[in-house]
Enzyme design. Structure first.
Site, PDB file in Angstrom:
ATOM      1  N   ASP A   1       7.796   5.357   1.709  1.00 37.32           N
ATOM      2  CA  ASP A   1       7.502   3.940   1.485  1.00 37.32           C
ATOM      3  C   ASP A   1       8.599   3.228   0.695  1.00 37.32           C
ATOM      4  O   ASP A   1       9.041   2.132   1.064  1.00 37.32           O
ATOM      5  CB  ASP A   1       6.160   3.789   0.765  1.00 37.32           C
ATOM      6  CG  ASP A   1       5.004   4.352   1.570  1.00 37.32           C
ATOM      7  OD1 ASP A   1       5.195   4.617   2.769  1.00 37.32           O
ATOM      8  OD2 ASP A   1       3.908   4.518   1.001  1.00 37.32           O
TER       9      ASP A   1
ATOM     10  N   ASN B   1       0.862  -1.185   0.000  1.00 39.80           N
ATOM     11  CA  ASN B   1       0.000   0.000   0.000  1.00 39.80           C
ATOM     12  C   ASN B   1       0.898   1.236   0.000  1.00 39.80           C
ATOM     13  O   ASN B   1       2.085   1.154   0.313  1.00 39.80           O
ATOM     14  CB  ASN B   1      -0.945  -0.012   1.198  1.00 39.80           C
ATOM     15  CG  ASN B   1      -0.215   0.010   2.528  1.00 39.80           C
ATOM     16  OD1 ASN B   1       0.792  -0.662   2.711  1.00 39.80           O
ATOM     17  ND2 ASN B   1      -0.733   0.774   3.474  1.00 39.80           N
ATOM     18  N   HIS B   2       0.327   2.389  -0.333  1.00 35.53           N
ATOM     19  CA  HIS B   2       1.156   3.592  -0.522  1.00 35.53           C
ATOM     20  C   HIS B   2       0.632   4.700   0.385  1.00 35.53           C
ATOM     21  O   HIS B   2      -0.420   5.277   0.127  1.00 35.53           O
ATOM     22  CB  HIS B   2       1.087   4.021  -1.981  1.00 35.53           C
ATOM     23  CG  HIS B   2       2.279   4.807  -2.442  1.00 35.53           C
ATOM     24  ND1 HIS B   2       3.342   5.139  -1.614  1.00 35.53           N
ATOM     25  CD2 HIS B   2       2.589   5.333  -3.661  1.00 35.53           C
ATOM     26  CE1 HIS B   2       4.234   5.816  -2.295  1.00 35.53           C
ATOM     27  NE2 HIS B   2       3.809   5.955  -3.541  1.00 35.53           N
ATOM     28  N   VAL B   3       1.360   4.991   1.472  1.00 38.06           N
ATOM     29  CA  VAL B   3       0.869   5.957   2.451  1.00 38.06           C
ATOM     30  C   VAL B   3       1.767   7.178   2.628  1.00 38.06           C
ATOM     31  O   VAL B   3       1.359   8.153   3.264  1.00 38.06           O
ATOM     32  CB  VAL B   3       0.652   5.276   3.828  1.00 38.06           C
ATOM     33  CG1 VAL B   3      -0.463   4.249   3.754  1.00 38.06           C
ATOM     34  CG2 VAL B   3       1.940   4.635   4.341  1.00 38.06           C
TER      35      VAL B   3
END
Length: 718
Positions: free
Chosen positions: A41, A35-37
């Site tokens: 990352d 996931n990309h937060v």
């Protein structure tokens, strides 16, 4: 050397932990899908993964100055969305044995939930036959490198966790066109990413989850308000919770089922959390069920005490209930205010600083609260939910819907109803959204005005309630709404149409049952299909059991983390009946729940509700849905109230009876409408009875038990 220094620096500043690694990265062909937060990352994965992967990065980013600086240290391949050959190049790299990291969302989240999943990553995985290893990053969103600074409590150095989930495969879907195969592969990858999120949800109690939300969004973040128009923050709500919990323990015992007859108000929320943190199990009573319904609930759940409010009983014209229901001890909130001592105040003050010490030892799988079924088909049953099952449903909703602290919920559905409790209280509190609690969904003029006045963005309701709100609302009252969801009954076409025409808003339909805490499926903007109730929520297994005589669909059975612990029945007071369901071999399987609903699930996973199994009539050997009969009548009389039932018939076994408030309805009109819509004439009732009003339950649903009696006894309809 640079890698080791940076790894040590990150581990020291962010206390980085990585879990789940076994042999996940030993596959010959491998795609990693995190996931990309945040902007951190890529660096985190480059530093802490035990392999050196290639990062797939959009070309507009690879041309930036910092990427040119990183090029000697990190392998990456530029992706140009305008050049299809870039995807083929990525497939070749995977086939050659290079592990590749692809961020399927393509951008950093601005909601905290999953963003749109691009099907390019899925196509690469399917085309190459690579193993897909999903990774969940937790913590970087709290840094200044994320994009949630306006909704989260940003910290300089939050703890960061990297969760590596088990590898899975993504075979190329079967479809005639390449574009369809890409889309289906993208949907499959989306399901994998959602399952990864559900897999790392912490196992907490309700009170622990509330404290986690307070930490996540800030203790002074406003979160709840009622008709007193005094909004409470997480801190002031916690103060009320501790106060109620301190008083409750004086006249209740740990593990006791405690009845609560209270309206939608902040004090009710405080009472629910306050009871659970001290090991009491609140039983939320339906104040519209009358004395008979309350007595059934008291018997089934073995209640000794009912907590209520004199002011509520007076305003709701319910003062007769304590006199008629003497099986339990009634305790009034007004009487408890004066019992608070200095010792109580000091206890509350101390535990405001360290609230977890106020909890009695509990596990997530322990019973948390008791809800009651509507009783539309018999005696109400007590439905016992654990902390884990309730919070699992909240997390399932959060996984597919992008509710954030920017949102404000209008919660007018009663909290004794599972729909109102989960989506109207727990979901906003756990997502940092603000919620306005209103005591009655029947105030059709007031609710739209409050939605407008409080700038609400989320509204849940039944089709009946939403239709009436639309009729009385000003065209601008719902201008801020971005989610309008209908559940608990079938969404009427007339309701859909008036919302679209008057407000330009699409109503999203969902489906749920009390036993599933309650949401089972729901349409959301990212995945919606007309005339369905959406897809089954992530984390749930479903199966459709064939039913003789029903060609399309079958009986829906479910298993998952949001399934109840079991039933409490009037016939067996205090005995927990755990869920089980009969499979296709006729064997009872524990853990499965049979909804009793006839459902069809299409190739894309969208569900269509055909009706209740108990609401099918067998006419001359043919199965006819009573709900389809009601929908037929609604086409020619959309403003009337209609309900179908059956009566015994010596010739056909059963015969249809239509109850309606429209005196203009005739069999001839129904036959004409049936022919126009392709409905068999067998589904057109011959026995049509006009009534002033349908018998209703407190939830607003038709009382089918009474209707069945009326069908057999014509004098009751007169």
């Amino acid at each position: 050397m640079a890698y080791r220094l940076l790894r040590a620096l990150f581990r020291g500043l962010f206390r980085v932990t990585i879990d789940g690694i076994t042999d996940q990265f030993s596959h010959q062909k491998l795609i990693i899908t995190p996931n990309h937060v945040s902007f951190l990352d890529g660096a985190l994965l480059a530093l802490f993964l035990p392999i050196k992967p290639v990062f797939a990065v959009y070309s507009n980013i690879t041309e930036s100055w910092y990427m040119r600086w990183l090029k000697p240290y990190v392998d990456f391949v530029a992706l140009d969305p305008t050049k299809p050959m870039a995807i083929k190049h990525l497939v070749r790299m995977v086939e050659q044995g290079r592990p590749v990291v692809i961020f399927p969302e393509g951008r950093i989240t601005v909601t905290g939930s999953l963003m749109k999943i691009y099907d390019g990553a899925a196509f690469v995985a399917a085309k190459s036959g690579a193993a897909v290893v999903p990774i969940r990053l937790e913590g970087p969103e709290f840094t200044r490198f994320g994009r949630l600074g306006d909704v989260l409590k940003v910290r300089w150095f939050p703890k960061i966790s990297i969760h590596v989930l088990p590898a899975t495969t993504l075979p190329m879907p079967q479809a005639p066109r390449a574009r369809d195969r890409r889309v289906l592969a993208g949907e499959r990858l989306h399901a994998i990413m959602m399952a990864a999120r559900m897999a790392i949800v912490p196992r907490e109690t309700l009170f622990e989850a509330l404290l986690s939300a307070q930490t996540r969004y800030g203790r002074f973040k406003p979160c709840i308000e009622d008709i007193s128009f005094k909004e409470d923050s997480y801190q002031t709500l916690l103060k009320k919770i501790l106060g109620v919990s301190r008083i409750l323990q004086r006249f209740t015992a740990q593990g006791e089922h405690v009845g609560m007859l209270l309206p939608n108000a902040t004090i009710t929320a405080a009472a629910i959390f306050g009871a659970t943190l001290r090991g009491r199990i609140p039983a939320l009573l339906n104040y519209t069920s009358g004395a008979k319904g309350l007595k059934s609930a008291i018997t089934a759940a073995s209640l000794k005490t009912i907590i209520t409010s004199r002011q509520f009983l007076e305003k709701g014209k319910l003062t007769h209930l304590p006199e008629q229901v003497t099986e339990a001890n009634w305790v009034y909130l007004e009487d408890l205010k004066d019992t608070v001592t200095l010792a109580d105040k000091l206890w509350i003050l101390f535990h405001l600083c360290c609230p977890r010490r106020a909890m009695v030892p509990q596990q997530a799988d322990d019973s948390a609260l008791i809800l009651f079924t509507s009783g539309s088909e018999g005696n109400p049953k007590g439905v016992v939910h654990s902390h884990a099952s309730l919070l699992a449903n909240v997390e399932q909703i959060r996984t597919i819907a992008d509710f954030t602290p920017r949102d404000r919920f209008m919660s007018s559905l009663p909290l004794f109803h599972a729909f109102g409790l989960t989506v109207g209280l727990f979901t906003p509190l756990m997502t940092g959204s603000r919620v306005f609690l209103y005591p009655s969904p029947l105030h059709y003029r007031v609710v739209p005005e409050l939605v407008y006045d409080r700038n609400c963005t989320v509204l849940f309701g039944t089709s009946t309630f939403l239709g009436n709100y639309a009729r009385f609302a000003h065209p601008y009252d719902f201008a801020r709404l971005r989610y309008v969801v209908a559940g608990a009954e079938k969404l009427a076409d007339s309701t859909k149409q008036i919302w679209q025409d008057k407000f330009g808003i699409r109503i999203l339909e969902g489906y749920g049952v009390t036993e599933c805490a309650p949401v089972v499926a729901i349409n959301v903007p990212m995945a919606a299909k007309v005339n369905t109730v959406g897809r089954i929520l992530p984390g749930m297994e479903s199966r459709v059991i064939p039913v003789p005589g029903i060609e399309q669909g079958g009986r829906l059975q479910l298993r998952g983390p949001n399934i109840m612990r079991g039933y409490l029945r009037v016939e067996k007071p205090g005995v927990l009946e755990q869920p089980s369901a009969e499979n296709t071999q006729g064997e009872q399987e524990a853990g499965w729940y049979d909804t009793g609903d006839i459902v069809a699930i299409d190739e894309q996973g969208f569900c269509t509700i055909r009706g209740r199994m108990k609401r099918f009539a067998k006419l001359a050997g043919e199965m006819v849905s009573l709900e389809s009969v009601e929908q037929l009548v609604l086409r020619i009389s959309p403003e009337g109230q209609h309900a179908a039932a059956t009566k015994t018939d010596s010739a056909k076994g059963e015969a249809l009876v239509l109850f309606t408030t429209d005196s203009e309805i005739t069999r001839e009109k129904l036959v004409k409408a049936a022919r126009e819509s392709g409905v068999p004439e067998l589904a057109v009732p011959r026995d049509i009875r006009v009534v002033k009003a349908l018998p209703l339950l407190g939830s607003g649903k038709p009382d089918f038990v009474t209707l069945s009696k009326m069908a057999e006894d014509p004098e009751m309809s007169a």
